[in-house]
Design an enzyme around this catalytic site. Structure first.
Site, PDB file in Angstrom:
ATOM      1  N   ILE A  91      11.394   2.186   9.063  1.00 16.32           N
ATOM      2  CA  ILE A  91      11.835   2.532  10.414  1.00 16.32           C
ATOM      3  C   ILE A  91      13.256   2.026  10.547  1.00 16.32           C
ATOM      4  O   ILE A  91      13.585   0.940  10.071  1.00 16.32           O
ATOM      5  CB  ILE A  91      10.910   1.946  11.511  1.00 16.32           C
ATOM      6  CG1 ILE A  91      11.320   2.466  12.893  1.00 16.32           C
ATOM      7  CG2 ILE A  91      10.847   0.438  11.435  1.00 16.32           C
ATOM      8  CD1 ILE A  91      10.305   2.164  13.994  1.00 16.32           C
ATOM      9  N   VAL A  93      16.977   2.457  13.216  1.00 13.05           N
ATOM     10  CA  VAL A  93      17.696   2.992  14.364  1.00 13.05           C
ATOM     11  C   VAL A  93      19.182   2.878  14.058  1.00 13.05           C
ATOM     12  O   VAL A  93      19.653   1.839  13.582  1.00 13.05           O
ATOM     13  CB  VAL A  93      17.343   2.209  15.655  1.00 13.05           C
ATOM     14  CG1 VAL A  93      18.183   2.684  16.827  1.00 13.05           C
ATOM     15  CG2 VAL A  93      15.852   2.332  15.959  1.00 13.05           C
ATOM     16  N   GLU A 125       5.595  -4.047   6.381  1.00 10.19           N
ATOM     17  CA  GLU A 125       6.239  -5.215   5.780  1.00 10.19           C
ATOM     18  C   GLU A 125       7.680  -5.245   6.240  1.00 10.19           C
ATOM     19  O   GLU A 125       8.318  -4.200   6.389  1.00 10.19           O
ATOM     20  CB  GLU A 125       6.171  -5.153   4.253  1.00 10.19           C
ATOM     21  CG  GLU A 125       4.766  -5.401   3.780  1.00 10.19           C
ATOM     22  CD  GLU A 125       4.568  -5.159   2.310  1.00 10.19           C
ATOM     23  OE1 GLU A 125       3.650  -5.785   1.762  1.00 10.19           O
ATOM     24  OE2 GLU A 125       5.298  -4.346   1.717  1.00 10.19           O
ATOM     25  N   ASN A 130      14.226 -10.748   9.376  1.00 11.21           N
ATOM     26  CA  ASN A 130      14.589  -9.580  10.179  1.00 11.21           C
ATOM     27  C   ASN A 130      14.153  -9.793  11.626  1.00 11.21           C
ATOM     28  O   ASN A 130      12.974 -10.033  11.901  1.00 11.21           O
ATOM     29  CB  ASN A 130      13.917  -8.332   9.593  1.00 11.21           C
ATOM     30  CG  ASN A 130      14.414  -7.049  10.217  1.00 11.21           C
ATOM     31  OD1 ASN A 130      14.660  -6.975  11.405  1.00 11.21           O
ATOM     32  ND2 ASN A 130      14.539  -6.034   9.388  1.00 11.21           N
ATOM     33  N   TYR A 136       7.646  -6.261  16.769  1.00  9.88           N
ATOM     34  CA  TYR A 136       6.326  -6.028  16.175  1.00  9.88           C
ATOM     35  C   TYR A 136       5.274  -6.931  16.819  1.00  9.88           C
ATOM     36  O   TYR A 136       4.187  -6.481  17.185  1.00  9.88           O
ATOM     37  CB  TYR A 136       6.354  -6.247  14.661  1.00  9.88           C
ATOM     38  CG  TYR A 136       7.302  -5.326  13.927  1.00  9.88           C
ATOM     39  CD1 TYR A 136       7.436  -3.983  14.271  1.00  9.88           C
ATOM     40  CD2 TYR A 136       8.078  -5.797  12.880  1.00  9.88           C
ATOM     41  CE1 TYR A 136       8.305  -3.146  13.591  1.00  9.88           C
ATOM     42  CE2 TYR A 136       8.949  -4.960  12.193  1.00  9.88           C
ATOM     43  CZ  TYR A 136       9.061  -3.641  12.563  1.00  9.88           C
ATOM     44  OH  TYR A 136       9.923  -2.819  11.886  1.00  9.88           O
TER      45      TYR A 136
END
Length: 168
Positions: A91, A93, A125, A130, A136
């Site tokens: 994912i 952006v 993962e 990060n 999450y």
């Protein structure tokens, strides 16, 4: 493209999610190159993306900004469903849209789709340092493991990955 931030209002109303295929790979690679610093070894190359997209159960979703000319792709997610579970493979952006809710919109849709498909759990993962981990956890993902030295950076440094699961 304008620089956006959460104080500029509801970006969510501007973002539309669409299923996509390899025809959007150039936009995916542009975002991948801009979003993942090479020193951490998190991004994929075009060959890896093509290979993954050719596997059964793999889906690519793009986020587009409908209020911008040519509706630019501003984010994407790649998932794979196998044996009643969903894995968020990637994912990202575009940096011009980060911290404006685009990632949240994509993850909310992923969770909603998985629930409607009666998926048992979503796994992902992420590099241990990060900051996306905050999102999450906010969305109900729980840390279930750690993979030491999972990512290899541009200088051959090793970075740990944290495994998360969201039960549905």
């Amino acid at each position: 493209m304008p620089i956006l931030n959460p104080s500029q209002g509801a970006i969510n109303s501007r973002i539309r999610l669409r299923k996509a295929g390899i025809e959007k790979l150039a936009a995916v690679m542009r975002i991948m190159d801009r979003s993942f610093p090479s020193q951490f070894g998190e991004s994929w190359n075009e060959r890896q993306c093509l290979s993954m997209l050719s596997l059964p159960g793999t889906r690519l979703m793009i986020a587009v900004d409908e209020q911008e000319q040519n509706e630019p792709v501003c984010g994407f997610s790649m998932t794979r469903t196998i044996a009643g579970e969903e894995e968020l493979l990637m994912i990202a952006v575009d940096p011009d849209y980060q911290n404006a809710g685009v990632g949240r919109v994509m993850l909310d849709q992923l969770i909603s789709d998985a629930e409607s498909e009666q998926i048992a759990a979503i796994f992902l993962e992420v590099r241990a340092e990060n900051p996306a981990q905050h999102l999450y956890r906010k969305l109900g993902f729980e840390k279930i493991g750690k993979r030491s030295g999972y990512y290899t950076g541009s200088q051959n440094e090793k970075f740990d990955a944290i495994t998360y699961r969201k039960k549905l």
